[in-house]
Structure formats: C-alpha cells, structure tokens
Design an enzyme around this catalytic site. Structure first.
Site, mmCIF file in Angstrom:
data_model
loop_
_atom_site.group_PDB
_atom_site.id
_atom_site.type_symbol
_atom_site.label_atom_id
_atom_site.label_comp_id
_atom_site.label_asym_id
_atom_site.label_seq_id
_atom_site.Cartn_x
_atom_site.Cartn_y
_atom_site.Cartn_z
ATOM 1 C CD GLU A 77 -2.666 1.145 0.346
ATOM 2 O OE1 GLU A 77 -3.038 2.573 -0.390
ATOM 3 O OE2 GLU A 77 -3.575 0.460 -0.448
ATOM 4 C CD GLU A 82 -2.442 5.825 -6.099
ATOM 5 O OE1 GLU A 82 -2.417 6.654 -5.360
ATOM 6 O OE2 GLU A 82 -3.884 4.603 -6.446
#
Length: 131
Positions: free
Chosen positions: A74, A81
């Site tokens: 994560e 991102e």
C-alpha cells in the site's frame, strides 16, 4: 519549486544522517496515514488480526508477515501514484495503467492475506467461541 533536502548519506555525521533518514520515513508514513483512506483501513484490520492472533495464541509470525506485505505494498502504491501524478498531471493511458496495476498488487495481496488469515485464525477462533 522547492529545493531538495540534503541526502542523509551525504552528511559526515552518520548518526545525524540516520536520524534524518528515519525522519523522512516517518513523514512518508504520516503522509500515507493522512491521505490514504485504504492505508488506514488496512492498518485497523492489521491491528485486529494481530490482536486476534495474540488472543488465540496462534500464527503471530504469519500474521505479522501478512501485515508486512499488505501495508508495504500500500505504501509503494501511494508512492507510485504520487510520482505518476507528478510526472503526468494530465490523463495518459500509461499513467492510468501504472496506477491501476499498482492498485491491483495491493488488491491481490489483501485478498490472499485475508484468505490466509481466515485459514490461520478461523479454526482456533471457532474452537474458542464454541467453548
């Protein structure tokens, strides 16, 4: 545009550089906690799984390893991102593919970790609840 902080390894004082490295890591962790809802949800689920593991007295190492995999992926997804958004501020199909693929890695690790968690913790939990 801001300037880059000094590189921790470039500092002649190794303790100061190490402290700076940990500071950057904790800032990244704080950023992920504040900005990523899924990271918070996964952290709460991890805490629950860890508590269950301790309460049941089984699979502590396995549960910690599953937590390591999901939360690390994560965090990598969050970093990817951010880099993709920085380098491709407008829509691009390859930017979307990169972000979607990183999210898929988190999804797969989460689903399989959940399944493994059920296999590890399910039977002892059922035994404990039946008593």
């Amino acid at each position: 545009m801001g300037s880059f902080p000094p590189r921790p390894g470039a500092d002649p004082n190794p303790i100061k550089g190490l402290r700076a490295s940990f500071g950057y890591a904790f800032r990244g962790l704080r950023y992920a906690w504040r900005s990523q809802r899924n990271f918070r949800i996964e952290s709460y689920i991890a805490a629950l799984a860890l508590a269950l593991s301790l309460w049941l007295g089984v699979g502590l190492l396995e549960v910690l390893f599953l937590i390591l995999i999901v939360l690390s992926l994560e965090l990598l997804n969050t970093a990817l991102e951010a880099v993709v958004d920085l380098t491709s501020p407008t829509y691009h199909p390859l930017a979307k593919a990169a972000k979607d693929t990183a999210a898929a890695a988190v999804l797969i690790s989460s689903l399989l970790s959940g399944l493994i968690g059920l296999i590890l913790l399910g039977p002892p939990l059922l035994d404990k609840l039946e008593r």
